[in-house]
Design an enzyme around this catalytic site. Structure first.
Site, PDB file in Angstrom:
ATOM      1  N   GLY A  44      32.562  40.626  44.574  1.00  0.00           N
ATOM      2  CA  GLY A  44      32.487  40.837  46.022  1.00  0.00           C
ATOM      3  C   GLY A  44      33.719  41.545  46.568  1.00  0.00           C
ATOM      4  O   GLY A  44      33.620  42.441  47.412  1.00  0.00           O
ATOM      5  N   CYS A  45      34.887  41.157  46.079  1.00  0.00           N
ATOM      6  CA  CYS A  45      36.134  41.750  46.553  1.00  0.00           C
ATOM      7  C   CYS A  45      36.240  43.205  46.113  1.00  0.00           C
ATOM      8  O   CYS A  45      36.768  44.047  46.839  1.00  0.00           O
ATOM      9  CB  CYS A  45      37.330  40.934  46.064  1.00  0.00           C
ATOM     10  SG  CYS A  45      37.305  39.251  46.723  1.00  0.00           S
ATOM     11  N   THR A  46      35.725  43.515  44.929  1.00  0.00           N
ATOM     12  CA  THR A  46      35.728  44.897  44.442  1.00  0.00           C
ATOM     13  C   THR A  46      34.813  45.749  45.312  1.00  0.00           C
ATOM     14  O   THR A  46      35.198  46.846  45.742  1.00  0.00           O
ATOM     15  CB  THR A  46      35.283  44.947  42.961  1.00  0.00           C
ATOM     16  OG1 THR A  46      36.228  44.205  42.186  1.00  0.00           O
ATOM     17  CG2 THR A  46      35.213  46.376  42.462  1.00  0.00           C
ATOM     18  N   ALA A  49      36.564  46.297  48.689  1.00  0.00           N
ATOM     19  CA  ALA A  49      37.691  47.228  48.585  1.00  0.00           C
ATOM     20  C   ALA A  49      37.196  48.664  48.413  1.00  0.00           C
ATOM     21  O   ALA A  49      37.703  49.592  49.054  1.00  0.00           O
ATOM     22  CB  ALA A  49      38.599  46.836  47.420  1.00  0.00           C
TER      23      ALA A  49
END
Length: 157
Positions: A44-46, A49
């Site tokens: 999710g963070c990738t 970003a």
């Protein structure tokens, strides 16, 4: 503590990728986006970003910078930024003081187990240093576009 739209953004100074330091004072008189994410290089963070990275040219075109913040240590952030060619600063808040000041350190629950963690949140800070818009409990799909639209509207106001 938690900040709301219209509040003065809490002060912060953090080390960031590429040997940079990011601070509220460094953006004085300029709007910026500050987003909090749980952990570098997780799915999710990738996605989040990379979505902000894709929006960077458009945001830059309207004079708005992006800063990502997590509690990860600098080596993990440098590796994450290099892996995905992230040009904007990823800041390390190991102590969690900035995460807490923005109200992004919350109780979470997974499989019935309660724990403390970062609530995926984004803050659009106006040139006056106040929170122009706040998103909490962010779902990644479409989020960067929503932030970009709000940033564009802020710049037209």
């Amino acid at each position: 503590m938690s900040v709301a739209e219209g509040d003065q953004a809490p002060d912060f100074t953090l080390p960031a990728t590429g040997g940079r330091t990011v601070s509220r004072a460094g953006y004085k008189g300029r709007p910026f986006i500050l987003y909090f994410y749980p952990k570098a290089d997780t799915p999710g963070c990738t996605k989040e970003a990379c979505a902000f990275q894709e929006a960077l040219p458009a945001l830059g075109g309207i004079g708005i910078d992006v800063i990502g913040v997590s509690k990860d240590k600098m080596p993990a952030l440098e590796k994450f930024a290099a892996k995905y060619n992230l040009a904007f600063p990823l800041a390390s808040d190991e102590s969690g003081a900035v995460v807490e000041a923005f109200g992004a350190w919350v109780e979470k629950s997974m499989y019935g187990r309660k724990y403390m963690g970062i609530d995926r949140s984004t803050f659009l800070v106006g040139a006056d240093g106040r929170i122009a818009k706040a998103w909490r409990g962010v779902k990644v799909p479409g989020h960067a576009k929503a932030v970009m639209d709000a940033a564009a509207a802020l710049q037209k106001a």
